[in-house]
Design an enzyme around this catalytic site. Structure first.
Site, PDB file in Angstrom:
ATOM      1  N   GLU B  49       6.620  17.085 -64.935  1.00 42.49           N
ATOM      2  CA  GLU B  49       7.740  17.109 -65.883  1.00 42.49           C
ATOM      3  C   GLU B  49       8.619  15.879 -65.641  1.00 42.49           C
ATOM      4  OE1 GLU B  49      10.138  20.530 -65.009  1.00 42.49           O
ATOM      5  OE2 GLU B  49      11.310  20.409 -66.871  1.00 42.49           O
ATOM      6  N   LYS B 120      10.485  21.413 -74.664  1.00 47.60           N
ATOM      7  CA  LYS B 120      10.597  22.626 -73.848  1.00 47.60           C
ATOM      8  C   LYS B 120      11.556  23.637 -74.479  1.00 47.60           C
ATOM      9  CE  LYS B 120      11.541  23.671 -68.918  1.00 47.60           C
ATOM     10  NZ  LYS B 120      12.008  23.035 -67.634  1.00 47.60           N
ATOM     11  N   CYS B 153       7.031  23.704 -67.149  1.00 41.12           N
ATOM     12  CA  CYS B 153       7.730  24.343 -66.023  1.00 41.12           C
ATOM     13  C   CYS B 153       8.193  25.773 -66.301  1.00 41.12           C
ATOM     14  CB  CYS B 153       8.889  23.438 -65.594  1.00 41.12           C
ATOM     15  SG  CYS B 153       9.453  23.727 -63.888  1.00 41.12           S
TER      16      CYS B 153
END
Lengths: 282, 282
Positions: B49, B120, B153
């Site tokens: 990330e 995200k 994540c």
């Protein structure tokens, strides 16, 4: 949670060996298991799936002959045992419904009798030949110790199941299981226990899986009973294929707090507007 | 799947150490990491990330100064590297959108350039101060090796995320991560790896998580990169906090078969009519 005592709860899972179509023997086994669990102070006692009947049926007639309605004496026996300590027992049985259908069900029994019956919604293998799949969402039952969710065995392999129970307020989830033995690499836990660990942590709920043992018509079982805390770590497990009780004490106040830090909360951070694929009947 | 060669795929995760606000150094680090992964024959290369920028920002202006649009040169560099072997690289970056907003994004780059950008949707901790949450479902990208899903994540901690990608056809899911170091009992894997194992097996998809290492402004990282097969077992892992490549070969044909036996299928057995709690915004 200030102003009230932390409701610490001792959970016991009784990894016993029901015998196929031996109702009387299974009644005695379950009674002894409940009594032993009460002896260690359990407030929640989990028994295996289909504990009254055994699992490896050969034909539908056999299942039907073992099926019980909710007035069956076994539930009175469980009630009588748990009533003095206000404990709750969860155990599986083949349910004969009033319309003649047979379900793979789990009864939640407390001091006042049957608190809820859950009919398994995800049926495994030959269960599809014997049982009608349940048509209702799994229950969240208000008990003396807190909010109890119930699933049965293969339901755990649907992440939707645990998640939905947590969203609906379940603090601890009891899962009667009959896990057929599966291969796993050396040094690894059974896969089903890994699911229990992950599911518990993801939703910050306690998970108590009660598996069975005893070879039945050639079928061997995982014997992977486990009690998992809200952080996903195993408090007690019986990852050997022998019979016996596991027990652990949990603090259900922790299951009511879904915060991970000042910015994150495992339920409030969900993005339901982006999860449409999960409920799309496609 | 008859009549075609099994598309075996080598996946590589590069557990490297981006440096906060050192764009040029990070470009070189990423290029070297991609080259090394190509050298072992990787067809899918996963980077951490925010690999172009580092993670531990102090203020929004700092994030904005590191944010890249989709025309940024770094993506051309990645494309040039992977084009000869038709490989695909997935890596995180702070994205400056045309409307001026900044997202925590991951780019999927192949021989023809950027194949997809994912923003995200579940933001972790201070990310909520710097980034706008993504407003679109994670992508399923058609690649030379099969259907690639992308998460970043903390998305992994939403069982809804992996499940929805599998329902939408993803065969392998690449997850750039920056996992802050968390406590775990002795002898246990990091909890995030347990989530990856469970999620992979539940939906019979491959999962490749690429974590980072290197202390950054006092933050330590799990360094728990892992490649997990459709049975949920770890093919490669780097559960030590050191830098380096992990790699494993997977058979994506297996991810297209969701059957467990003649009666069960991990996706077809779902009961979407009973999962309403998951998408209820109430």
């Amino acid at each position: 949670v200030t102003g009230r005592e932390a409701p610490r709860l001792r959970i016991a899972c009784q990894q016993i060996a029901p015998a196929i179509c031996q109702q009387e023997e299974n009644r005695r086994t379950a009674k002894a298991a409940i009594s032993e669990a009460l002896g260690v102070g359990a407030g929640l006692i989990v028994l295996p799936e289909l504990v009254t009947s055994g699992y490896v049926f050969r034909e539908s007639d056999e299942v039907r002959s073992e099926a019980l309605d909710r007035a069956a004496g076994v539930f009175d026996e469980w009630r009588e045992l748990v009533a003095p300590s206000d404990a709750v027992v969860v155990g599986g049985f083949p349910e004969l419904a009033s319309d003649g259908r047979v379900y793979n069900s789990a009864a939640v029994v407390g001091a006042t009798g049957i608190l809820a019956v859950y009919r398994k919604i995800h049926l495994w293998d030959n269960e599809k030949r014997w049982f009608t799949p349940g048509g209702d969402v799994p229950p969240v039952v208000q008990t003396p110790f807190g909010k109890l969710g119930v699933l049965v065995c293969y339901d755990l392999e649907f992440p939707e199941s645990v998640r939905a129970l947590a969203i609906r307020g379940a603090e601890v989830i009891a899962i009667p299981t009959n896990w057929p033995l599966c291969p796993q690499p050396a040094g690894e836990r059974p896969a089903v226990m890994i699911h229990a660990m992950s599911a518990a942590r993801l939703s910050r709920v306690c998970v108590a899986c009660c598996d069975r043992v005893g070879t039945e018509r050639g079928t061997e079982w995982t014997g992977g009973s486990c009690i998992v805390d809200v952080d996903g770590w195993v408090l007690a497990e019986r990852a050997k294929r022998d019979s016996g009780l596991i027990s652990a004490e949990v603090d259900l106040v922790r299951a009511r707090d879904k915060a991970l830090n000042q910015h994150n909360d495992v339920l409030r951070d969900r993005r339901p507007d982006l999860y449409g694929a999960l409920t799309d009947n496609g």
